[in-house]
Scaffold this active site. Structure first.
Site, PDB file in Angstrom:
ATOM      1  CG  ASP A 115      32.136  48.536 -36.115  1.00  0.00           C
ATOM      2  OD1 ASP A 115      32.175  49.703 -35.673  1.00  0.00           O
ATOM      3  OD2 ASP A 115      31.066  47.915 -36.259  1.00  0.00           O
TER       4      ASP A 115
ATOM      5  CB  CYS B   7      30.588  48.663 -32.940  1.00  0.00           C
ATOM      6  SG  CYS B   7      29.194  48.266 -31.869  1.00  0.00           S
TER       7      CYS B   7
ATOM      8  CB  THR C  31      24.787  50.707 -30.924  1.00  0.00           C
ATOM      9  OG1 THR C  31      25.058  49.308 -31.077  1.00  0.00           O
ATOM     10  CG2 THR C  31      23.934  51.238 -32.065  1.00  0.00           C
TER      11      THR C  31
ATOM     12  CG  HIS D 126      28.451  47.996  -7.845  1.00  0.00           C
ATOM     13  ND1 HIS D 126      27.212  48.556  -7.652  1.00  0.00           N
ATOM     14  CD2 HIS D 126      29.263  48.531  -6.894  1.00  0.00           C
ATOM     15  CE1 HIS D 126      27.269  49.388  -6.620  1.00  0.00           C
ATOM     16  NE2 HIS D 126      28.505  49.392  -6.150  1.00  0.00           N
TER      17      HIS D 126
ATOM     18  CG  HIS E 210      29.755  44.695  -5.284  1.00  0.00           C
ATOM     19  ND1 HIS E 210      28.521  44.912  -5.868  1.00  0.00           N
ATOM     20  CD2 HIS E 210      29.913  45.686  -4.384  1.00  0.00           C
ATOM     21  CE1 HIS E 210      27.969  45.985  -5.352  1.00  0.00           C
ATOM     22  NE2 HIS E 210      28.785  46.479  -4.438  1.00  0.00           N
TER      23      HIS E 210
END
Length: 151
Positions: free
Chosen positions: A7, A64, A66, A97, A134
């Site tokens: 964004d 974006c 954050t 992982h 995993h």
């Protein structure tokens, strides 16, 4: 091939990552956005996540402000394991992982140089599929998503 999207808050990171991809001859498709005009991150996350989930792209990178909002939106798509990272260790472990298939970062909290480092690590780290724990845990994530998880 890598699916990219951002964004307006992540445009600077996406631009830096595109430069890295081009310098390293890594194919990608840019799903937008292309300007700093405000755009709703789900409109970018959804097509990227759908394309990755459908197998059209091996992985994706979303940015974006954050990394949080766009990761939440991407994770709504079945088959997506999108992870927000803020350091090199996280970029490695989310692949090694957790077998994440979309890397998410924030343009307001991550420098362009760090974003390129994180992308490089993410794209070049394999999943530890030879370690049963995993593989088992990633399968559990799919079971949760499919409503078949049993403790």
């Amino acid at each position: 091939m890598i699916a990219l999207g951002c964004d307006h808050g992540g445009l600077n990171l996406k631009t830096a990552i595109i430069k890295y991809l081009e310098e390293n001859n890594i194919e990608y498709k840019d799903f937008g956005c292309y300007t700093e005009d405000s755009v709703d991150y789900p409109t970018i996350a959804y097509p990227v996540a759908t394309a990755v989930a459908n197998g059209e792209f091996e992985s994706g990178i979303l940015c974006c402000g954050t990394g949080i909002g766009i990761s939440i939106a991407a994770n709504k798509v079945k088959g997506i394991r999108a992870a927000v990272v803020s350091n090199e260790f996280g970029a490695e472990m989310t692949r090694r992982h957790n077998n994440a298939n979309i890397l998410c970062m924030g343009g307001r909290v991550t420098s362009e140089a760090d974003a390129v480092k994180f992308a490089d690590i993410f794209l070049n780290t394999p999943f530890s599929s030879d370690e049963e724990r995993h593989t088992r845990r990633v399968q559990m994530l799919s079971d949760i998503e499919n409503g078949t998880f049993d403790i």
